[in-house]
Design a protein around this motif. Structure first.
Motif: not given
Length: 489
Positions: A54, A405, A408-409, A412
């Protein structure tokens, strides 16, 4: 003999553009820095820093947040200090940011450094294109103007070449030297004659223009610049005119749609996480080599697109670009789904993710990489163009941050395949948007484009041109004055 003089003058124009574009190369290096450096930090290799995923995502998008501040202040700075001084001053925050990265001990240092670089980015992408446009001879303005996009991508390629084989500190220190080169070379360049005339310094404007043209006969150019400044000041619009005037409002929708779908196809997000994506692919080609190939192809294809856009047209290239990107993104997502979520052996097709991303960048660079920026300069009249550029910079930073973002979210929490499927869906919607909303501006004057935005494009080109001719005769204005008048109609 006159041709020789013009050619000689063009040499200084090329050198001034190349020197000024070093700021944009530096900017591209800051933006592309996470690709080779973030894996080192996350995996604790060649770095004493240790941050979470994050925190890494926030660090990657910090320049986008800083660019909002830079974009909002750029117009005032460039008109107060001048084009040349502003370009020179951008080297200071870029240099400071590299030094902070080189000696960063915590994630907070990286946040601040990249935010500072973002502020410089917002200023750089306002003043450098402006300076080049004002010094360039009309015969080379298109070529020199397109060099900004090429220079930015060159920065991505350079940082991946350097950062893939050096430590984070060494990479930052080496990169900072480009800021020094930028100052040393650009400090000798003349100021924009256009700016000098705005400040009521006609003698200095003539002197600078003689250097750029390498000719003493510059009076016609001086008269043209004075008329342009006078006309623009009379027709000066406001920020709210972007939304109050129907034709401007349509232009905002077109540009916002294109820039939004450009980012939600994943281009900036993939740029930030290029090496990590290639590492997850597990290909025989190393993630370092794959990312270098990726940005090299992007550079070559963007240069090619700039050279053919005036012949092929904007809309056909956009359609081909988005259509090809959809196919590549879907293949990428499907490979990662099969590889990560099923028991099917993919060892014999490990080349697919690298090949798909290369295919993506080939198609994306054909149109979606640079044409939205091109349309930004074509769809808005002079009276509101500065406000449009500012709004576009802020909007770009917002959507690029969200898309990065999102990647990345998804990586993950749901798997990288879901990120690529999301980009695929957004690109399909973007293709529909291009088909039904985006106009073709190839070969059209700004007046004709404004007629289209006013809803009069159903006329044939001959009728449109006759309408323009009659309007000019009635108003008694020249082309540029008449163009600005259209804004208020």
């Amino acid at each position: 003999m006159e041709t020789v003089k013009v050619a000689g003058g063009s040499k200084l124009q090329y050198f001034a553009a190349a020197s000024g574009n070093l700021a944009i190369v530096t900017d591209g290096m800051h933006y592309g820095w996470p690709s080779p450096s973030l894996p080192q930090i996350l995996n604790n290799t060649n770095s004493s820093l240790s941050i979470s995923s994050d925190e890494g995502a926030l660090m990657a998008v910090m320049p986008l947040l800083g660019a909002v501040v830079g974009a909002l202040t750029a117009a005032n700075i460039v008109d107060y200090l001048g084009r040349k001084k502003t370009i020179l001053l951008t080297s200071v925050p870029f240099f400071l940011a590299w030094i902070m990265v080189a000696f960063a001990q915590t994630a907070m240092y990286l946040y601040v450094a990249r935010f500072i670089a973002g502020i410089a980015d917002g200023v750089t992408f306002t003043v450098v294109p402006m300076y080049i446009g004002e010094i360039a001879d009309p015969r080379v303005r298109g070529l020199l103007g397109s060099s900004c996009s090429v220079s930015w991508i060159l920065g991505f390629l350079l940082i991946n070449l350097i950062g893939s084989y050096l430590s984070i500190s060494a990479t930052a220190l080496l990169s900072s030297s480009l800021c020094i080169v930028a100052v040393v070379t650009f400090v000798w360049m003349p100021e924009s004659p256009y700016y000098l005339l705005m400040k009521d310094k006609p003698d200095k404007a003539r002197e600078c223009l003689r250097k750029f043209r390498k000719s003493d006969d510059v009076e016609e150019d001086i008269k043209r610049m004075k008329l342009s400044i006078k006309t623009s000041s009379k027709a000066r619009g406001s920020f709210l005119d972007l939304f109050r005037v129907p034709s401007n409002r349509k232009a905002v929708i077109i540009v916002a749609g294109l820039r939004g779908f450009q980012q939600f196809s994943g281009t900036t997000a993939i740029t930030f996480y290029a090496q990590e994506i290639f590492a997850q692919a597990g290909s025989h080609v190393s993630s370092k080599e794959a990312s270098i190939i990726y940005f090299a192809v992007m550079l070559v294809m963007t240069m090619m697109s700039s050279s053919i856009v005036d012949r092929a047209g904007r809309k056909p290239l956009l359609l081909i670009s988005m259509g090809g990107a959809i196919v590549a993104l879907f293949i990428e997502g499907t490979y990662f789904y099969i590889d990560k979520k099923t028991s099917i052996d993919t060892s014999n097709v490990e080349y697919i993710p690298v090949a798909s991303l290369i295919l993506f960048v080939i198609f994306f660079s054909i149109g979606m990489q640079s044409i939205p920026i091109c349309l930004l300069g074509e769809l808005f009249p002079t009276s509101v163009k500065a406000y449009a550029l500012c709004l576009a910079d802020v909007y770009f930073s917002l959507v690029a941050t969200i898309s990065s973002k999102f990647l990345q979210v998804m990586m993950d929490n749901y798997g990288i395949h879901m990120a690529f499927y999301g980009f695929t869906i957004c690109s399909i919607v973007g293709l529909v948007f291009i088909i039904f909303v985006v106009p073709e501006t190839k070969g059209k004057s700004l007046e004709e484009i404004q007629l289209f935005l006013k809803g009069e494009s159903g006329q044939s080109p001959e009728v449109e041109m006759e309408t323009i001719k009659v309007s000019r005769e009635k108003t008694g204005l020249n082309g540029e004055e008449h163009d600005n008048l259209l804004v208020k109609a």
